[in-house]
Design an enzyme around this catalytic site. Structure first.
Site, PDB file in Angstrom:
ATOM      1  N   PHE A 131      53.571  16.869  52.331  1.00 13.47           N
ATOM      2  CA  PHE A 131      52.872  17.190  51.097  1.00 13.47           C
ATOM      3  C   PHE A 131      54.067  16.695  49.881  1.00 13.47           C
ATOM      4  O   PHE A 131      54.955  17.229  50.086  1.00 13.47           O
ATOM      5  CB  PHE A 131      52.251  18.402  50.884  1.00 13.47           C
ATOM      6  CG  PHE A 131      51.572  18.524  49.481  1.00 13.47           C
ATOM      7  CD1 PHE A 131      49.995  18.276  49.630  1.00 13.47           C
ATOM      8  CD2 PHE A 131      52.083  18.759  48.223  1.00 13.47           C
ATOM      9  CE1 PHE A 131      49.309  18.291  48.275  1.00 13.47           C
ATOM     10  CE2 PHE A 131      51.493  18.689  47.011  1.00 13.47           C
ATOM     11  CZ  PHE A 131      50.015  18.559  47.114  1.00 13.47           C
ATOM     12  N   ASP A 218      62.504  16.128  50.302  1.00 14.51           N
ATOM     13  CA  ASP A 218      61.562  16.833  49.413  1.00 14.51           C
ATOM     14  C   ASP A 218      61.869  18.230  49.547  1.00 14.51           C
ATOM     15  O   ASP A 218      61.077  19.125  50.329  1.00 14.51           O
ATOM     16  CB  ASP A 218      60.026  16.479  49.700  1.00 14.51           C
ATOM     17  CG  ASP A 218      59.186  17.070  48.648  1.00 14.51           C
ATOM     18  OD1 ASP A 218      59.829  18.146  47.987  1.00 14.51           O
ATOM     19  OD2 ASP A 218      58.046  16.488  48.433  1.00 14.51           O
ATOM     20  N   LYS A 247      59.162  23.339  41.226  1.00 19.33           N
ATOM     21  CA  LYS A 247      58.717  24.810  41.461  1.00 19.33           C
ATOM     22  C   LYS A 247      60.077  26.069  41.222  1.00 19.33           C
ATOM     23  O   LYS A 247      60.072  26.281  40.088  1.00 19.33           O
ATOM     24  CB  LYS A 247      58.537  25.028  42.838  1.00 19.33           C
ATOM     25  CG  LYS A 247      57.216  24.389  43.236  1.00 19.33           C
ATOM     26  CD  LYS A 247      56.755  24.657  44.681  1.00 19.33           C
ATOM     27  CE  LYS A 247      55.577  23.679  45.051  1.00 19.33           C
ATOM     28  NZ  LYS A 247      54.196  24.360  44.814  1.00 19.33           N
TER      29      LYS A 247
END
Ligand code: PMP
Length: 394
Positions: A131, A218, A247
């Site tokens: 993702f 990532d 995040k």
């Protein structure tokens, strides 16, 4: 189900609860009901809600200067770049506002890297169940057909292989000579909380070196202490060429970063990429404050300790549970895979246990508690999850 009374686009399936206040790992709704937060806004609020240092940094900077422009030097951006690069083993940073944007920057670096290597039709190697975001490029990189459905044609330039399988990478290298980079999560968060093995990441590093590919990690979900180290790749002792963050870097304040070292750090030239808001003084000051708190309170190490505690408590409480296929995780990123779809658990956890959890891949209950949880709160999360799954059996 469509809520016809709302003026919001129906992009989300929302729970019928709204929180008005938070403190640490606790949240309250307007009626004063207290909830225990075991998802931290999907690995975002690692320092907990309403952290006084973050609130103070925001308040002070808001009273001084919110925004100028990337046409000028921004001291907080320089400072955050320096601190992140020192922590991550990188050399230069580009700042943006989200994880998807950080990955867009990484994918653009891969294109520039290809141009320098005179590769005409460059491919980026990505993983099944990976993702990377919901913009059109990062959606094409994402290995989730359900998320991609309806948005075709997908952007070309990606080769997908099974995750954590070095043989598949070798075969792809033989079959697709135009690979220029690999984009990989060290733990797949949305992909069911699956960690790549350390040996896999080391072999991936070696293959990247051999073929001249950029290794792009990532770390949007795994970074900033979540897995029990500042960055997930530290567990494997490898250093990528490019690292993306978001995040937890802002503890709820929007910020993203794309870090790079070596030749990849020098690929952007003035005017080559940019963002109006990216790297604004407020966001970067918040990032620095987050690093201050994490370093002072040794939160990456604490995530490792609390993660082991939570895993052990869950394994003890759920031992022999007929529906539980696996309990796995790294640091405070933990998945409980069930033998049936469990999307309904999110609502039941809220209602019956006053507990915030998420579900990924349809059948995996995911726990991402704040890293500042007390031992008692970690034990409480395990107890509430055990009660939740017992209720679910009936
Ligand atoms: N990469 C990873 C690994 C993620 O988990 C996410 C978000 N879940 C993203 C990228 C996208 O981040 P954002 O929603 O901030 O665009």
């Amino acid at each position: 189900m469509t809520d016809t009374s709302s003026h919001l686009m129906q992009a989300y399936a929302r729970q019928p609860v709204a929180f008005v206040r938070g403190s640490g790992a606790s949240l309250w709704d307007a009626d004063g009901v207290e909830y225990l937060d075991a998802m931290a806004g999907v690995a975002v609020t690692s320092l907990g809600h309403a952290h006084p240092d973050i609130a103070a940094a925001i308040a002070e900077q808001a009273g001084l200067l919110l925004h100028t422009s990337n046409l000028f030097r921004i001291d907080w951006q320089e400072r955050l770049g320096e601190r992140l690069c020192a922590l991550a083993g990188m050399e230069r940073a580009f700042f943006c506002n989200s994880g998807a944007e950080a990955n867009e920057a990484a994918l653009k670096l891969a294109r520039l890297h290809a141009r320098r290597a005179r590769v005409a039709q460059p491919q980026v190697l990505v993983m099944d169940n990976g993702f990377h975001g919901r913009t059109l490029a990062t959606l094409a990189a994402t290995g989730n057909p359900a998320a991609q459905r309806g948005f075709e044609p997908l952007m070309p330039g990606f080769v997908r292989v099974p995750y954590d399988d070095i043989g598949a990478v070798r075969r792809a290298a033989a079959e697709a000579p135009d690979i220029v980079a690999v984009l990989v999560e060290t733990v797949q968060g949305e992909g069911g909380v699956r960690a790549a093995g350390a040996a896999y990441l080391r072999e991936l590093r070696a293959l990247c070196d051999r073929h001249g590919w950029l290794l792009m990690a990532d770390e949007v979900q795994t970074g900033m202490g979540r897995t029990g180290a500042w960055f997930g790749y530290r567990h494997a002792g490898v250093v990528p060429d490019v690292v993306t963050l978001a995040k937890g870097l802002g503890n709820g304040f929007p910020i993203g970063a794309c870090l790079a070292r070596g030749p990849a750090a020098a690929l952007f030239s003035p005017g080559g990429h940019g963002s109006t808001f990216g790297g604004n003084p407020l966001a970067c000051r918040v990032g620095c404050a987050v690093i201050d708190v994490m370093a002072r309170e040794q939160l990456p190490q604490r995530a490792a300790v609390l993660g082991r505690r939570l895993l052990a408590a869950l394994r003890a409480a759920l031992h022999g549970h007929p529906d539980v296929l696996a309990i796995r995780g790294q640091g405070l990123m933990i998945g409980i895979e069930l033998d049936h779809p469990c999307a309904g658990l999110v609502g039941r956890a809220l209602e019956q246990q006053r507990l915030l959890i998420t579900v990924t891949r349809g059948n995996t209950l995911r726990l991402l508690p704040p890293l500042i949880c007390s031992e008692a709160q970690i034990d409480d999360i395990a107890a509430r999850v055990a009660r939740l799954l017992d209720i679910d059996q009936t």
